[in-house]
Design a protein around this motif. Structure first.
Motif, PDB file in Angstrom:
ATOM      1  N   GLU A 175      -1.185  12.086  -6.084  1.00  0.00           N
ATOM      2  CA  GLU A 175      -0.166  11.400  -6.873  1.00  0.00           C
ATOM      3  C   GLU A 175       0.054   9.996  -6.329  1.00  0.00           C
ATOM      4  O   GLU A 175       0.455   9.829  -5.190  1.00  0.00           O
ATOM      5  N   SER A 177       2.078   6.510  -7.080  1.00  0.00           N
ATOM      6  CA  SER A 177       3.144   5.880  -7.847  1.00  0.00           C
ATOM      7  C   SER A 177       2.832   4.397  -8.035  1.00  0.00           C
ATOM      8  O   SER A 177       1.819   3.878  -7.548  1.00  0.00           O
ATOM      9  N   MET A 178       3.722   3.692  -8.702  1.00  0.00           N
ATOM     10  CA  MET A 178       3.560   2.254  -8.875  1.00  0.00           C
ATOM     11  C   MET A 178       3.588   1.548  -7.527  1.00  0.00           C
ATOM     12  O   MET A 178       2.890   0.544  -7.333  1.00  0.00           O
ATOM     13  N   ASP A 179       4.375   2.050  -6.563  1.00  0.00           N
ATOM     14  CA  ASP A 179       4.403   1.467  -5.219  1.00  0.00           C
ATOM     15  C   ASP A 179       3.016   1.503  -4.586  1.00  0.00           C
ATOM     16  O   ASP A 179       2.563   0.517  -3.983  1.00  0.00           O
ATOM     17  N   HIS A 180       2.334   2.641  -4.693  1.00  0.00           N
ATOM     18  CA  HIS A 180       0.992   2.761  -4.119  1.00  0.00           C
ATOM     19  C   HIS A 180       0.024   1.793  -4.808  1.00  0.00           C
ATOM     20  O   HIS A 180      -0.795   1.155  -4.151  1.00  0.00           O
ATOM     21  N   THR A 181       0.141   1.697  -6.127  1.00  0.00           N
ATOM     22  CA  THR A 181      -0.740   0.805  -6.879  1.00  0.00           C
ATOM     23  C   THR A 181      -0.547  -0.645  -6.461  1.00  0.00           C
ATOM     24  O   THR A 181      -1.527  -1.385  -6.279  1.00  0.00           O
ATOM     25  N   HIS A 215       1.696   7.853   3.101  1.00  0.00           N
ATOM     26  CA  HIS A 215       1.168   8.706   2.023  1.00  0.00           C
ATOM     27  C   HIS A 215      -0.326   8.432   1.809  1.00  0.00           C
ATOM     28  O   HIS A 215      -1.114   9.384   1.629  1.00  0.00           O
TER      29      HIS A 215
END
Length: 258
Positions: A175, A177-181, A215
């Motif tokens: 998974e 999120s936008m933060d990871h992207t 993460h």
């Protein structure tokens, strides 16, 4: 009473006129829809004739195939929607993208130990072409994107993340999120990122930056270089250009983490 009667008659007359205009408008709309449907059906017939005439070129020429896909999209035809039917039988495109999907999966699985399931579209394209051999049917990045979208629809973890005008292909069901992207996009130029760089560029608190990086480490999508000068660097192997030219074993990968 007489004036009131004139008023009532005028209202009735107005309503009658409105009803006639509405009826006329409905007829015109139905006529336009019928004409458009007839035009689309004619276009579809011409498209089928075009496909029949140029099927060999559509199969072999990747640029020609892209243009054909765009023509199909105009009238809402998806040659990949089904493994059976006119388009599959005529062009064999269903089999082509199915085989391409299998090759994509094979490449991603072979490199998962090194990149954690993230690979640039450019590298995937290079490795798929290399695996197919020089005499095989040509494959474009557009073909890869279409095949990946079909894999994504199967719900097996595949997806694409926009980075620097291209894409990172995700082949694991992690998974993100936008933060990871956003962090992946930040690391695109150098292949790595630090907590300080994230805080300076994105104006995040340290806890938020650390949470995202932890993460990525946990999912195997990042490697930690704790010996780097200044502060630890979080490397994204999918973006790490030096790794493109050599094979990295799991043992080497473990040496880069504390």
């Amino acid at each position: 009473m007489h004036r009131r009667g004139v008023g009532a008659g005028a209202i009735a007359k107005k309503k009658l006129a409105e009803a006639k205009y509405k009826e006329r408008g409905t007829v015109l709309a139905e006529d336009q829809i019928a004409q458009m449907s007839k035009q689309l059906e004619t276009f579809k017939t011409h498209l089928e004739e075009f496909a029949s005439k140029h099927k060999q070129e559509i199969r072999k020429n990747s640029q020609f195939r892209v243009q054909f896909q765009e023509m199909c999209a105009i009238i809402g035809v998806d040659p990949l929607a089904s493994g059976k039917g006119f388009w599959s039988e005529m062009l064999g495109v269903g089999d082509f993208y199915y085989e391409l999907g299998v090759q994509i999966i094979e490449v991603c699985l072979a490199l998962k130990h090194r990149n954690g399931g993230l690979i640039t579209l450019d590298e995937l394209h290079h490795r798929v072409l290399k695996g197919r051999g020089k005499f095989a049917q040509d494959v474009s990045q557009d073909d890869l994107v279409r095949a990946i979208k079909k894999l994504k629809a199967m719900g097996n973890g595949f997806g694409m993340i926009p980075v620097g005008g291209s894409y990172l292909v995700q082949s694991v069901p992690a998974e993100l999120s936008m933060d990871h992207t956003v962090v992946l996009q930040l690391a695109e130029k150098k292949g790595y990122v630090t907590v300080s760089e994230i805080r300076d560029s994105l104006k995040w608190e340290r806890e938020r930056a650390s949470h995202v990086l932890d993460h990525l480490l946990k999912e195997g999508l990042a490697w930690l270089d704790s010996q780097a000068a200044g502060e630890p660097q979080y490397w994204l192997p999918a973006l790490f250009s030096e790794l493109l030219s050599r094979d990295v074993t799991p043992e080497e990968a473990n040496q880069m983490t504390p």
